[in-house]
Write a protein that holds these residues in place. Structure first.
Motif, PDB file in Angstrom:
ATOM      1  N   ALA A  19       0.792  -1.217   0.000  1.00  0.00           N
ATOM      2  CA  ALA A  19       0.000   0.000   0.000  1.00  0.00           C
ATOM      3  C   ALA A  19       0.830   1.275   0.000  1.00  0.00           C
ATOM      4  O   ALA A  19       0.451   2.239  -0.622  1.00  0.00           O
ATOM      5  N   LYS A  20       1.941   1.300   0.678  1.00  0.00           N
ATOM      6  CA  LYS A  20       2.673   2.549   0.845  1.00  0.00           C
ATOM      7  C   LYS A  20       3.538   2.915  -0.360  1.00  0.00           C
ATOM      8  O   LYS A  20       3.707   4.074  -0.659  1.00  0.00           O
ATOM      9  N   ALA A  21       4.136   1.963  -1.017  1.00  0.00           N
ATOM     10  CA  ALA A  21       5.036   2.257  -2.118  1.00  0.00           C
ATOM     11  C   ALA A  21       4.347   1.984  -3.445  1.00  0.00           C
ATOM     12  O   ALA A  21       3.451   1.158  -3.537  1.00  0.00           O
ATOM     13  N   GLY A  22       4.795   2.708  -4.500  1.00  0.00           N
ATOM     14  CA  GLY A  22       4.243   2.496  -5.828  1.00  0.00           C
ATOM     15  C   GLY A  22       4.604   1.112  -6.343  1.00  0.00           C
ATOM     16  O   GLY A  22       5.566   0.495  -5.898  1.00  0.00           O
ATOM     17  N   ASP A  23       3.817   0.618  -7.285  1.00  0.00           N
ATOM     18  CA  ASP A  23       4.036  -0.713  -7.847  1.00  0.00           C
ATOM     19  C   ASP A  23       5.231  -0.695  -8.786  1.00  0.00           C
ATOM     20  O   ASP A  23       5.234   0.018  -9.787  1.00  0.00           O
ATOM     21  N   ASN A  98       6.688   7.265  -8.944  1.00  0.00           N
ATOM     22  CA  ASN A  98       5.623   8.260  -8.943  1.00  0.00           C
ATOM     23  C   ASN A  98       4.781   8.020 -10.183  1.00  0.00           C
ATOM     24  O   ASN A  98       5.154   8.451 -11.274  1.00  0.00           O
ATOM     25  N   GLY A  99       3.701   7.263 -10.036  1.00  0.00           N
ATOM     26  CA  GLY A  99       2.864   6.913 -11.186  1.00  0.00           C
ATOM     27  C   GLY A  99       3.627   6.015 -12.141  1.00  0.00           C
ATOM     28  O   GLY A  99       4.113   4.963 -11.749  1.00  0.00           O
ATOM     29  N   ASP A 100       3.773   6.450 -13.399  1.00  0.00           N
ATOM     30  CA  ASP A 100       4.495   5.674 -14.411  1.00  0.00           C
ATOM     31  C   ASP A 100       5.938   6.128 -14.584  1.00  0.00           C
ATOM     32  O   ASP A 100       6.578   5.840 -15.594  1.00  0.00           O
ATOM     33  N   LYS A 101       6.460   6.842 -13.600  1.00  0.00           N
ATOM     34  CA  LYS A 101       7.859   7.302 -13.620  1.00  0.00           C
ATOM     35  C   LYS A 101       8.601   6.662 -12.451  1.00  0.00           C
ATOM     36  O   LYS A 101       8.052   6.501 -11.360  1.00  0.00           O
ATOM     37  N   MET A 102       9.840   6.308 -12.703  1.00  0.00           N
ATOM     38  CA  MET A 102      10.669   5.704 -11.663  1.00  0.00           C
ATOM     39  C   MET A 102      12.064   6.309 -11.755  1.00  0.00           C
ATOM     40  O   MET A 102      12.577   6.549 -12.843  1.00  0.00           O
ATOM     41  N   THR A 103      12.666   6.553 -10.601  1.00  0.00           N
ATOM     42  CA  THR A 103      14.058   6.995 -10.535  1.00  0.00           C
ATOM     43  C   THR A 103      14.798   6.016  -9.639  1.00  0.00           C
ATOM     44  O   THR A 103      14.340   5.716  -8.531  1.00  0.00           O
ATOM     45  N   THR A 104      15.919   5.512 -10.149  1.00  0.00           N
ATOM     46  CA  THR A 104      16.746   4.624  -9.342  1.00  0.00           C
ATOM     47  C   THR A 104      18.050   5.343  -9.037  1.00  0.00           C
ATOM     48  O   THR A 104      18.590   6.067  -9.877  1.00  0.00           O
TER      49      THR A 104
END
Length: 123
Positions: A19-23, A98-104
């Protein structure tokens, strides 16, 4: 630092239903257009596997894998470590979705050498 490690570590950060983190599961394209990865559970961890590498991209190939041992936190942020078996290296990893964006963001040398990579979810 190898872009694969940061990218995959960089991709493999979530389980459905947290629940807390994006998929984090799914297909992701690296911001520079040179790679695509599939992120999914692998045993107790999360794995990012290169599914496509732009021809001529050095040091990476399709099938390369990053094994992430990460935990979800608040606001779509995962943290932990990533292991790159191709290079026998372990990185400190932070993944933000964040939605359909990811930063690693992967770091080595006691967190002094870091690199971030942006990703976009492929539908």
């Amino acid at each position: 630092m190898n872009p694969l490690i940061l990218t995959v570590a960089i991709f493999v950060l979530g389980y459905p239903g947290i629940a807390k983190a994006g998929d984090i599961d799914g297909q992701w394209a690296r911001g520079d257009g040179n790679a695509r990865v599939r992120i999914s559970p692998c045993g107790p961890d999360v794995c990012a596997v290169n599914t496509w590498i732009k021809p001529g991209t050095s040091k990476e190939k399709a099938g390369d894998k990053l094994v992430m041992t990460i935990k979800p936190g608040d606001d779509g942020v995962y943290s932990g470590t990533a292991f790159d078996p191709q290079r026998d290296m372990t990185y400190k990893l932070t993944v933000t979705i964040n939605g359909d964006k990811m930063t690693t963001r992967g770091c080595i040398v006691a967190g002094m050498l870091c690199k971030g990579i942006d990703w976009t979810r492929i539908n």
